[in-house]
Design an enzyme around this catalytic site. Structure first.
Site, short mmCIF file in Angstrom:
data_model
loop_
_atom_site.label_atom_id
_atom_site.label_comp_id
_atom_site.label_asym_id
_atom_site.label_seq_id
_atom_site.Cartn_x
_atom_site.Cartn_y
_atom_site.Cartn_z
NE ARG A 1 -4.09 -1.88 0.32
CZ ARG A 1 -5.15 -1.66 1.09
NH1 ARG A 1 -5.25 -0.52 1.75
NH2 ARG A 1 -6.10 -2.56 1.19
CG HIS B 1 -2.00 -1.29 5.91
ND1 HIS B 1 -3.35 -1.03 6.03
CD2 HIS B 1 -1.58 -0.50 4.90
CE1 HIS B 1 -3.71 -0.13 5.14
NE2 HIS B 1 -2.65 0.22 4.44
CG ASP C 1 -1.73 -1.34 11.09
OD1 ASP C 1 -1.95 -2.15 10.16
OD2 ASP C 1 -2.47 -0.36 11.33
CB CYS D 1 -7.13 -1.35 11.45
SG CYS D 1 -5.85 -2.29 10.59
CG ASN E 1 40.12 -41.60 -16.53
OD1 ASN E 1 41.17 -41.55 -17.16
ND2 ASN E 1 39.70 -42.72 -15.94
CB ALA E 2 34.18 -41.89 -17.17
CG MET F 1 25.06 -32.08 -13.63
SD MET F 1 23.99 -32.66 -12.30
CE MET F 1 25.18 -33.53 -11.27
CG LEU F 2 29.69 -32.93 -11.80
CD1 LEU F 2 30.65 -33.74 -10.95
CD2 LEU F 2 29.09 -31.81 -10.97
CB VAL G 1 23.09 -38.54 -25.13
CG1 VAL G 1 23.79 -39.84 -24.72
CG2 VAL G 1 24.07 -37.61 -25.83
#
Length: 702
Positions: free
Chosen positions: A139, A168, A170, A264, A525-526, A637-638, A681
């Site tokens: 507000r 608000h 309050d 209020c 390596n893999a 991923m990495l 893939v």
């Protein structure tokens, strides 16, 4: 009674829920009971009158929310800041409250018409008068806080409201006598909660849970050691009693239907004045400009959302819309923040979107000299993938070696700016800290592909990931780009994991290398081990690639492959000696395609070509992708994320993985050139080779 404490109230003669301007009104239109509301208001009035003086303002027909006098304005001494209601449904109350304030002899300050501020509903004084807590987000606009601070000569602490139920301040925050605070922490952002904790000691913070919060326990009237509220749990009453407060409950359920309760319904007219001078009152403000296809790309909306989400506020000072579809637009935006820390965070994100400070507000980049090798100051600027310029001695300098998560080092004598990794910082290097004097250079094409003139037969889809996206369409686009880049002398790098071999994609990848579509191969390596195992022994991880079944003794095959290459001394030597006669790595050696294998703690062997020094491997990766036009990331991923972080904007990337989380992670970099493909893939590579064959046939027929 006669008291030094006075409140302003307004009888609910015309009270009704006639419209919806907050979540509590939803479903309650014309469902309130005027008779019950009058009874509840009278009970509250009597409780307060027994402890303080109460003035009344005349209710007005047609303005049912006038009963909520807390929103009339903010009073401090003889000065009043009159409310500027956000919603038209309440704006008609303003002249009646102004008339009452002036009749009492108050000096009334009036905010600009387009700057919402809803009085003591969003501005609550510390009970000792030391500062003003001010809310914003629903507000009240943050920019109003600076004017309030100036007019009332008081320090303002700005709190960002995040939960629309507590629209608000309050409704979720109640300062109490003695420096205590009753509040609902989830209603605020992290910065605001931190600010509260810095100002209010833990023993005086009374944080409530949601059940009490939705009963508006924070919407209380505090008179000395009495706390008057709609309802409180036994636990909350006990905690307040331990702090020395008496809780007086009085049902206000009819007013909860409109989103209000005890606080209020009251405006405190007498507020404590602290004798000490006011503290800092300034709201930090910066003006930035943005240029590009701002509407087509949604860029300006993203920028404004970032400002709000970051705890700031904005005002669009100027917006020029381009006359033609190809024309660019420009926007001038004033950004406000409660302090420099918040402003710096907002500016960092706006810079990434291409926002720049106005020429008259531009400053040189702030440089700090490195005193410890490999360690930067805490507030160093962290670089992004987007081309960046920095301002040195009044001139803009393009940063060299652009990459994500780097530190910008500047040589003032040239001047020259470049990205360095933290580990490469040397004593004496001058690095940029903060966000002054930095701008991100975003081309028109970056901002909106739709608005750019497309001369190519295909263009990549915008960043994003979808398993529903037609794989064939992506394959067609990639094939066309591979063919174009090969013919034009472009550069393509492939980042591949061992799944490429397991899924039968090795032969297809080898063919891409052999036919000149790939100029660099990156992996671990893999992939090399399993590629060589398949080439030499016909298995991958001991599984016969043709039969799909495990072979006897197959668990040793990858070790046999490693041992054979180690005996030769390197993969290249194995090819030269005739030990390795086919496969992905074979094709790399035979076609002079450089490759880099980055090792890890889980690697067997490893192969003699695998770099077990991580920093050396990173540096070689960065060297091989330099100048790339396209990077294919295939089920790793990495390695894909690592390469993505060191790749500047402008390089097209396609990430293929059966796991949506992998491609999402890459797309989250924010690059418009990233395309995620959720699929197998091996299937992707098979389709890619077939599509390249089709393109070749078309070329021959033409």
């Amino acid at each position: 009674m006669t008291s030094s404490i006075r409140f302003l109230m307004c009888a609910p003669h015309h009270y009704e829920v006639d419209y919806v301007i907050n979540p509590w009104m939803e479903g309650n239109i014309h469902r309130s009971s005027l008779e019950t509301a009058q009874e509840q208001w009278q009970s509250l009035y009597q409780i307060i009158s027994d402890r303080a003086d109460v003035d009344l303002v005349k209710p007005q027909q047609g303005w049912p929310d006038m009963v909520f006098t807390a929103n009339a304005g903010l009073i401090l001494g003889s000065q009043v800041v009159l409310s500027r209601f956000l919603h038209p449904e309440r704006q008609g109350e303003e002249p009646f409250f102004k008339e009452w304030f002036e009749a009492q002899g108050h000096q009334v300050f009036t905010l600009p018409p387009e700057l919402p501020f809803e009085g003591a509903g969003d501005a609550l004084l510390d009970r000792e008068g030391r500062w003003l807590w001010a809310g914003y987000g629903f507000r009240t606009e943050l920019d109003s806080h600076g004017l309030v601070a100036e007019w009332l000569n008081i320090e303002v602490l700005s709190l960002h409201l995040m939960d629309e139920r507590f629209y608000h301040l309050d409704t979720c925050f109640c300062p109490l006598t003695g420096g205590y605070l009753l509040y609902y922490p989830p209603a605020f952002d992290a910065y605001s909660n931190r600010l509260i904790e810095l100002r209010v000691p833990p023993e005086k913070r009374i944080a409530i849970d949601e059940p009490d919060a939705i009963n508006f326990a924070c919407n209380s009237v505090n008179i000395d050691r009495t706390v008057i509220m709609n309802k409180a749990s036994d636990e909350l009453k006990a905690r307040l009693a331990d702090a020395g407060f008496e809780v007086v409950e009085t049902p206000l359920t009819e007013f909860l239907k409109a989103g209000g309760a005890a606080k209020c319904l009251t405006l405190r007219v007498t507020e404590p004045l602290h004798p000490e001078p006011a503290g800092e009152k300034g709201i930090i403000a910066r003006t930035v400009t943005m240029t590009g296809h701002l509407l087509d790309s949604g860029l300006v909306s993203r920028a404004l959302d970032l400002v709000m989400e970051g705890g700031g506020s904005f005002q669009v000072l100027n917006f020029d819309l381009g006359e033609q579809r190809q024309s660019t637009s420009s926007a001038e935006i004033r950004v406000s923040a409660p302090d420099r820390e918040v402003m710096d965070e907002i500016m960092a994100q706006l810079i990434d979107l291409g926002a720049v400070a106005l020429p008259e507000e531009q400053q040189d980049a702030h440089l700090v000299t490195i005193t410890q090798a490999g360690v930067a100051p805490d507030d160093f600027y962290s670089s992004t993938i987007y081309p960046t310029e920095v301002r040195v001695r009044g001139q803009w300098v393009r940063v060299q070696g652009q990459r994500m998560d780097g530190v910008i080092v500047v040589s003032e004598s040239e001047p020259v700016a470049s990205c360095k990794l933290l580990r490469d910082l040397s004593v004496g290097d001058q690095v940029i800290v903060g966000y002054d004097g930095i701008r991100s250079v975003r081309s028109t094409k970056d901002r909106s592909r739709a608005a750019a003139t497309v001369t190519e037969e295909f263009s990549f889809m915008g960043s994003g990931v979808s398993s529903e996206r037609r794989v064939e369409l992506i394959v067609e686009q990639v094939a066309w780009d591979l063919r174009r880049l090969r013919d034009q002398g472009g550069k393509v790098a492939v980042v591949a994991g061992p799944v490429v071999i397991h899924t039968g994609g090795g032969d297809h990848l080898g063919r891409l290398i052999r036919e000149g579509y790939v100029q660099a191969l990156l992996g671990g390596n893999a992939i090399a081990v399993h590629d060589i195992e398949q080439a030499m022994l016909g298995t991958s991880l001991g599984v016969d690639m043709k039969q799909g079944t495990s072979v006897r003794g197959g668990h040793r095959h990858h070790l046999r492959a490693i041992n054979s290459i180690r005996r030769c001394g390197s993969i290249a030597n194995a090819v030269e000696q005739g030990v390795l006669t086919r496969g992905v790595l074979y094709e790399c050696v035979k076609n002079d395609v450089p490759f880099s294998l980055a090792g890890s703690i889980r690697d067997d062997g490893p192969l003699p070509d695998t770099k077990m020094d991580l920093l050396t491997a990173q540096a070689e990766y960065a060297r091989l992708i330099e100048g790339c036009d396209l990077i294919l990331m295939l089920s790793t991923m990495l390695h894909a994320i690592g390469v993505g972080n060191m790749t500047p904007a402008g390089v097209k990337m396609v990430c293929v993985d059966i796991n949506p989380a992998v491609v999402t992670k890459l797309a989250d970099r924010g690059s418009l050139e990233s395309t995620g493909v959720v699929t197998d893939v091996g299937l992707f590579l098979s389709l890619l080779v077939k599509q390249l064959d089709k393109l070749t046939q078309r070329h021959v027929m033409a």
